[in-house]
Design a protein around this motif. Structure first.
Motif, short mmCIF file in Angstrom:
data_model
loop_
_atom_site.label_atom_id
_atom_site.label_comp_id
_atom_site.label_asym_id
_atom_site.label_seq_id
_atom_site.Cartn_x
_atom_site.Cartn_y
_atom_site.Cartn_z
N ALA A 25 -61.14 -23.14 48.50
CA ALA A 25 -62.36 -23.02 48.67
C ALA A 25 -63.13 -23.91 49.98
N ASP A 62 -63.81 -18.22 50.42
CA ASP A 62 -62.37 -18.40 49.45
C ASP A 62 -63.97 -18.69 48.10
N ALA A 63 -62.86 -19.14 47.50
CA ALA A 63 -63.12 -19.29 45.98
C ALA A 63 -62.60 -19.28 45.11
N ILE A 117 -70.26 -15.55 49.88
CA ILE A 117 -68.66 -15.76 49.88
C ILE A 117 -67.90 -14.94 50.63
N LEU A 143 -64.11 -13.75 51.94
CA LEU A 143 -63.12 -13.11 51.32
C LEU A 143 -62.00 -13.31 52.24
N ILE A 171 -59.31 -15.62 45.54
CA ILE A 171 -60.88 -14.99 45.08
C ILE A 171 -60.15 -15.50 43.68
N ALA A 225 -63.98 -15.81 42.87
CA ALA A 225 -65.05 -15.40 43.42
C ALA A 225 -66.54 -14.34 42.88
N SER A 253 -70.00 -15.03 41.87
CA SER A 253 -71.13 -13.84 42.37
C SER A 253 -71.87 -13.84 41.88
N LEU A 290 -70.72 -11.19 47.78
CA LEU A 290 -69.08 -10.72 48.42
C LEU A 290 -69.47 -10.36 49.82
N LEU A 318 -61.53 -9.02 41.22
CA LEU A 318 -63.07 -9.15 41.14
C LEU A 318 -64.22 -8.69 40.32
N PRO A 348 -68.51 -7.28 41.69
CA PRO A 348 -69.55 -8.62 41.82
C PRO A 348 -71.18 -8.48 41.98
#
Ligand SMILES: [Zn+2]
Ligand SMILES: [Zn+2]
Length: 257
Positions: A14, A27-28, A52, A54, A62, A65, A69, A76, A90, A93
């Motif tokens: 990240a 990125d997260a 965020i 990606l 991810i 993320a 979020s 995102l 994910l 989100p």
């Protein structure tokens, strides 16, 4: 512009970037808790993050993320391939902004433009982030540096470039042959030598800082990555060389005017 790699490597990635009155993450790839802690470590909060972005759907980019979020109501930004590939991870989100690779996206005071890289996912990208004064280029998780990548990274004041592995360590290390081949392939990761070659072509007076990133903990060492960069680049001028770490965030780096 200020930025920090909150962590970098196959266990999580990240990048925090602030400028023009806004802040984003690229990125997260850590758990929500871990991201919160690492943001605290640089005296910032996820509550201040406006978006965020990606790069691709691998878990080390991810995995936090979706959670973050939802928890902090952060939109995102990703292309269709990454959204499809990362769908399960994910979840749902808070908000999703789909971009087409190459589009320029305005996120508060920051402009973010993606470019294609070469990696074994559906539509992997790197990013150029600009606050109107400075440009930062992010390029990891690519098996080769294409002309387009080089064109995009040219002119940046800060570069984050992959130095994933030392070839001898990879060859003689514990990875089974198919995994070695995957890492070395054109859709794998950049070796120290490849990263260093790219850096040697990109080094310029305006480049204030080069960050070596996504180092393998199995097939590389910070000393080998640094050695490769120093060997390839003859004239560093005022460019600072920094090595990102997996287990702790870098202190915030501020770009000079
Ligand atoms: Zn990765
Ligand atoms: Zn990856």
């Amino acid at each position: 512009m200020r930025f920090s790699l909150l962590g970098s490597g196959s266990k999580g990635n990240a990048v925090y970037i602030e400028g023009g009155g806004s802040a984003i993450l690229i990125d997260a790839g850590f758990s929500g808790k871990e991201l919160e802690m690492r943001m605290q470590g640089i005296e910032r909060s996820l509550a201040g993050v406006a978006g965020i972005f990606l790069t691709h759907e691998h878990d080390d980019h991810i995995c936090g993320a979706g959670v973050v979020s939802r928890r902090y109501k952060i939109p995102l930004h990703a292309n269709a391939g990454t959204l499809r590939g990362g769908e399960r991870r994910l979840g749902r989100p808070h908000k999703v902004h789909e971009f087409a690779t190459g589009d320029e996206i305005l996120c508060g005071g920051l402009k973010v433009r993606s470019f294609p890289v070469s990696h074994d996912t559906l539509d992997p990208v790197g990013f150029i982030v600009s606050d109107g004064r400075h440009r930062l280029g992010y390029c990891t998780d690519t098996g080769k540096v294409t002309h387009l990548i080089e064109r995009r990274l040219g002119g940046c004041e800060a570069l984050i470039v992959e130095f994933n592995h030392n070839l001898d360590m990879l060859r003689n290390g514990p990875y089974p042959l198919p995994l070695q081949q995957r890492v070395r392939s054109v859709t794998g990761h950049l070796s120290n030598e490849q990263g260093a070659e790219a850096l040697a072509r990109l080094i310029a007076d305006h480049l204030q800082v080069a960050v070596l990133a996504h180092l393998s903990e199995t097939n590389n060492t910070p000393a080998l990555a640094r050695g490769a960069a120093l060997a390839a680049v003859a004239e560093w001028g005022d460019t600072a060389l920094v090595i990102a770490e997996q287990h702790r965030p870098l202190e915030l780096i501020e770009l000079r005017l």
